[in-house]
Design an enzyme around this catalytic site. Sequence first.
Site, PDB file in Angstrom:
ATOM      1  N   SER A 131       0.523  -1.118   0.124  1.00 43.42           N
ATOM      2  CA  SER A 131       0.310   0.006   0.520  1.00 43.42           C
ATOM      3  C   SER A 131       0.763   0.961   0.363  1.00 43.42           C
ATOM      4  O   SER A 131       1.930   1.426   0.096  1.00 43.42           O
ATOM      5  CB  SER A 131      -0.798  -0.050   0.744  1.00 43.42           C
ATOM      6  N   TYR A 155      -1.513  -0.834  10.521  1.00 41.54           N
ATOM      7  CA  TYR A 155      -1.973  -1.834   9.050  1.00 41.54           C
ATOM      8  C   TYR A 155      -0.763  -1.320   8.727  1.00 41.54           C
ATOM      9  O   TYR A 155      -0.304  -2.131   7.792  1.00 41.54           O
ATOM     10  CB  TYR A 155      -3.153  -0.983   9.081  1.00 41.54           C
ATOM     11  N   LYS A 159       2.275  -3.984   7.313  1.00 39.87           N
ATOM     12  CA  LYS A 159       3.037  -3.987   4.874  1.00 39.87           C
ATOM     13  C   LYS A 159       4.287  -4.373   5.179  1.00 39.87           C
ATOM     14  O   LYS A 159       5.205  -4.683   4.040  1.00 39.87           O
ATOM     15  CB  LYS A 159       2.079  -2.780   3.887  1.00 39.87           C
TER      16      LYS A 159
HETATM   17  P1  NAD Z   1     -10.846  -7.064   0.700  1.00 37.35           P
HETATM   18  O1  NAD Z   1     -10.969  -6.801   2.528  1.00 37.35           O
HETATM   19  O2  NAD Z   1     -11.877  -6.913   0.228  1.00 37.35           O
HETATM   20  O3  NAD Z   1     -10.361  -8.224   0.401  1.00 37.35           O
HETATM   21  C1  NAD Z   1      -9.958  -8.797   1.419  1.00 37.35           C
HETATM   22  C2  NAD Z   1      -9.982 -10.572   1.850  1.00 37.35           C
HETATM   23  O4  NAD Z   1      -9.037 -11.181   2.029  1.00 37.35           O
HETATM   24  C3  NAD Z   1     -11.193 -10.462   1.964  1.00 37.35           C
HETATM   25  O5  NAD Z   1     -11.836 -11.704   1.211  1.00 37.35           O
HETATM   26  C4  NAD Z   1     -11.185 -10.997   3.459  1.00 37.35           C
HETATM   27  O6  NAD Z   1     -12.092 -12.203   3.783  1.00 37.35           O
HETATM   28  C5  NAD Z   1      -9.679 -11.960   3.306  1.00 37.35           C
HETATM   29  N1  NAD Z   1      -9.492 -12.351   4.754  1.00 37.35           N
HETATM   30  C6  NAD Z   1      -8.567 -12.055   5.463  1.00 37.35           C
HETATM   31  N2  NAD Z   1      -8.032 -12.132   5.937  1.00 37.35           N
HETATM   32  C7  NAD Z   1      -7.609 -13.684   5.942  1.00 37.35           C
HETATM   33  C8  NAD Z   1      -7.221 -14.717   6.140  1.00 37.35           C
HETATM   34  N3  NAD Z   1      -6.132 -15.018   7.610  1.00 37.35           N
HETATM   35  N4  NAD Z   1      -7.558 -16.097   5.284  1.00 37.35           N
HETATM   36  C9  NAD Z   1      -7.748 -15.950   4.328  1.00 37.35           C
HETATM   37  N5  NAD Z   1      -8.482 -15.118   3.698  1.00 37.35           N
HETATM   38  C10 NAD Z   1      -8.486 -13.589   4.301  1.00 37.35           C
HETATM   39  O7  NAD Z   1      -9.366  -5.446   0.878  1.00 37.35           O
HETATM   40  P2  NAD Z   1      -9.025  -5.180  -0.834  1.00 37.35           P
HETATM   41  O8  NAD Z   1      -9.702  -3.609  -0.513  1.00 37.35           O
HETATM   42  O9  NAD Z   1      -9.189  -6.179  -1.615  1.00 37.35           O
HETATM   43  O10 NAD Z   1      -8.006  -5.361  -0.432  1.00 37.35           O
HETATM   44  C11 NAD Z   1      -6.841  -6.893  -0.414  1.00 37.35           C
HETATM   45  C12 NAD Z   1      -5.422  -6.219  -0.729  1.00 37.35           C
HETATM   46  O11 NAD Z   1      -5.076  -5.394  -0.782  1.00 37.35           O
HETATM   47  C13 NAD Z   1      -5.325  -6.006   1.135  1.00 37.35           C
HETATM   48  O12 NAD Z   1      -4.483  -6.348   1.575  1.00 37.35           O
HETATM   49  C14 NAD Z   1      -5.235  -4.560   1.489  1.00 37.35           C
HETATM   50  O13 NAD Z   1      -4.508  -4.302   2.235  1.00 37.35           O
HETATM   51  C15 NAD Z   1      -4.369  -4.553   0.554  1.00 37.35           C
HETATM   52  N6  NAD Z   1      -4.915  -2.706   0.092  1.00 37.35           N
HETATM   53  C16 NAD Z   1      -6.313  -2.582   0.085  1.00 37.35           C
HETATM   54  C17 NAD Z   1      -6.179  -1.018  -0.461  1.00 37.35           C
HETATM   55  C18 NAD Z   1      -7.380  -0.929  -0.807  1.00 37.35           C
HETATM   56  O14 NAD Z   1      -8.027   0.886  -0.841  1.00 37.35           O
HETATM   57  N7  NAD Z   1      -8.905  -1.398  -0.886  1.00 37.35           N
HETATM   58  C19 NAD Z   1      -5.144  -0.205  -0.590  1.00 37.35           C
HETATM   59  C20 NAD Z   1      -3.476  -1.121  -0.666  1.00 37.35           C
HETATM   60  C21 NAD Z   1      -3.121  -2.014   0.137  1.00 37.35           C
HETATM   61  C1  UD1 Z   2      -7.086   5.159   3.384  1.00 39.23           C
HETATM   62  C2  UD1 Z   2      -5.725   5.164   4.896  1.00 39.23           C
HETATM   63  C3  UD1 Z   2      -4.747   3.998   3.816  1.00 39.23           C
HETATM   64  C4  UD1 Z   2      -5.463   3.308   2.677  1.00 39.23           C
HETATM   65  C5  UD1 Z   2      -6.201   4.412   2.157  1.00 39.23           C
HETATM   66  C6  UD1 Z   2      -6.739   3.025   0.699  1.00 39.23           C
HETATM   67  C7  UD1 Z   2      -6.368   6.547   6.703  1.00 39.23           C
HETATM   68  C8  UD1 Z   2      -5.447   7.020   7.547  1.00 39.23           C
HETATM   69  N1  UD1 Z   2      -4.957   6.147   5.968  1.00 39.23           N
HETATM   70  O1  UD1 Z   2      -6.322   6.751   3.086  1.00 39.23           O
HETATM   71  O2  UD1 Z   2      -3.824   3.749   4.520  1.00 39.23           O
HETATM   72  O3  UD1 Z   2      -4.345   2.892   2.046  1.00 39.23           O
HETATM   73  O4  UD1 Z   2      -7.041   4.811   3.196  1.00 39.23           O
HETATM   74  O5  UD1 Z   2      -8.135   2.329   1.395  1.00 39.23           O
HETATM   75  O6  UD1 Z   2      -7.376   5.852   6.538  1.00 39.23           O
HETATM   76  N2  UD1 Z   2     -12.788  11.951   3.323  1.00 39.23           N
HETATM   77  C9  UD1 Z   2     -13.669  12.566   3.724  1.00 39.23           C
HETATM   78  N3  UD1 Z   2     -15.019  12.389   4.287  1.00 39.23           N
HETATM   79  C10 UD1 Z   2     -14.487  10.591   4.351  1.00 39.23           C
HETATM   80  C11 UD1 Z   2     -13.242  10.109   4.179  1.00 39.23           C
HETATM   81  C12 UD1 Z   2     -12.208  10.864   3.633  1.00 39.23           C
HETATM   82  O7  UD1 Z   2     -13.075  13.967   3.923  1.00 39.23           O
HETATM   83  O8  UD1 Z   2     -15.421  10.765   4.774  1.00 39.23           O
HETATM   84  C13 UD1 Z   2     -11.188  12.237   2.493  1.00 39.23           C
HETATM   85  C14 UD1 Z   2     -10.499  12.267   3.785  1.00 39.23           C
HETATM   86  O9  UD1 Z   2      -9.686  12.885   4.481  1.00 39.23           O
HETATM   87  C15 UD1 Z   2      -8.779  12.077   2.262  1.00 39.23           C
HETATM   88  C16 UD1 Z   2      -9.355  11.336   1.080  1.00 39.23           C
HETATM   89  O10 UD1 Z   2     -11.344  11.784   1.479  1.00 39.23           O
HETATM   90  O11 UD1 Z   2      -8.299  13.362   1.886  1.00 39.23           O
HETATM   91  C17 UD1 Z   2      -9.810  10.094  -0.067  1.00 39.23           C
HETATM   92  O12 UD1 Z   2      -9.332   9.368   1.994  1.00 39.23           O
HETATM   93  P1  UD1 Z   2      -9.607   7.928   2.358  1.00 39.23           P
HETATM   94  O13 UD1 Z   2     -11.060   7.362   1.076  1.00 39.23           O
HETATM   95  O14 UD1 Z   2      -9.634   7.055   3.619  1.00 39.23           O
HETATM   96  O15 UD1 Z   2      -8.079   7.167   1.440  1.00 39.23           O
HETATM   97  P2  UD1 Z   2      -6.377   8.046   2.455  1.00 39.23           P
HETATM   98  O16 UD1 Z   2      -7.343   8.927   3.587  1.00 39.23           O
HETATM   99  O17 UD1 Z   2      -5.543   8.322   0.955  1.00 39.23           O
END
Ligand code: NAD
Ligand code: UD1
Length: 350
Positions: A131, A155, A159
């Site tokens: 991330s 979190y 990572k």
């Molecule tokens: P998500 O929660 O939708 O998907 C994660 C999946 O992993 C879920 O289906 C959950 O049931 C499964 N899971 C969690 N723990 C488990 C375990 N112990 N054993 C088996 N399955 C398990 O999340 P996502 O948004 O699809 O994210 C996927 C990956 O990407 C995560 O590692 C997350 O940290 C990373 N990531 C996500 C974002 C984002 O904004 N969505 C941003 C940066 C990184």
């Molecule tokens: C968040 C996580 C980051 C993660 C990313 C993607 C935090 C501090 N960081 O980042 O670790 O990788 O999501 O999943 O939570 N905002 C509002 N109102 C809301 C929600 C968000 O104004 O109700 C604003 C936030 O202040 C920010 C932007 O929208 O400026 C994006 O927010 P968000 O979607 O939560 O993502 P990040 O903060 O970038």
Amino acid sequence: MTTRPLNILLTGGTGYIGSHTAVVLQEAGHCVFIYDNFCNSDPAVSHTLQKITGQPFKTIQGDIRDTALLQQTLETHHIDAVIHFAGLKAVGESGTIPVDYYANNVQGTISLLQAMQAASNQPKTLVFSSSATVYGDPQYLPIDESHPTKATNPYGRTKLHIEEILGDLARADNTWRIACLRYFNPVGAHASGLIGENPNGIPNNLMPFVAQVAVGKLKQLNVFGDDYDTPDGTGVRDYIHVMDLAEGHLAALNYLGRSVGADSATNIHTFNLGTGRGYSVLEMVKAFESASARSVPFHIAPRRAGDIASCYASTALAAEQLGWTAKRDLQAMCDSSWYFQQNVSTSTGR
Ligand code: NAD
Ligand code: UD1
């Protein structure tokens, strides 16, 4: 391009990013297996994936900390490569239950690596979901992959720890091929409207929150601060369409495939997956209002603890090495998100 179809295991494959990647990989001719404990997803997603691609998906219910089941899965299905999505991802929650985050994310990854090492077929190709949160408060923009890392919450630290473990592993055994993909802000949904991001409870992230306000499920958006050093004072982020992100995984797998047997100086690679373009909260609201033809009422609230002003990626390395760049624009992100939100609201009444 990889030369042959691969058997690919997606841990966390029924989740938001994993499910979209499953579609892209299957449509590219690979055979996808899903391993998930459904702690944050619905088992029905695998049927939905079948509906989208017209092909069955083998889904194994299991926890990544169950090393024996993982090893058995890797062997039974002759897995060639693993994409490791499974993990807990809520920043706020990670401050409340940090041990659970380390156990699930770090211990879970170690269990996966042990299973991969022990499996008789020796699958040693791994793509890991990292991330942009590992960069902390940016020292310069756009953020490139050599920007110093400094996670500011448990979190993010999981990572970083995992990236370090993978680095040590790659240095110890050069038969591994590993890619760490640092995602910026994934949003949007598959064009079918059948899969997308549907968080339980009140969303933490901006896009699902805005979508739920537009559909009338939530009353108004709290804009967390309008006094940042940005053009309109609200936070700026690099939002990337989840289908572009999914395609980035295919590109990473192809890249690792090309590097097998090559006299590569390093067998672990880190890439940003973003668009390189930042949008403010208010720009996002405006774009969503236009896509949905609904108004998104908001009010300016105090800054959210831990938030940064601006964050967007340098995309040069992924473009040069993976031959991948994000193609879909903000309109496509908002359109697909809105289409999905309407489907969810119609089918679940929520
Ligand atoms: P998500 O929660 O939708 O998907 C994660 C999946 O992993 C879920 O289906 C959950 O049931 C499964 N899971 C969690 N723990 C488990 C375990 N112990 N054993 C088996 N399955 C398990 O999340 P996502 O948004 O699809 O994210 C996927 C990956 O990407 C995560 O590692 C997350 O940290 C990373 N990531 C996500 C974002 C984002 O904004 N969505 C941003 C940066 C990184
Ligand atoms: C968040 C996580 C980051 C993660 C990313 C993607 C935090 C501090 N960081 O980042 O670790 O990788 O999501 O999943 O939570 N905002 C509002 N109102 C809301 C929600 C968000 O104004 O109700 C604003 C936030 O202040 C920010 C932007 O929208 O400026 C994006 O927010 P968000 O979607 O939560 O993502 P990040 O903060 O970038």
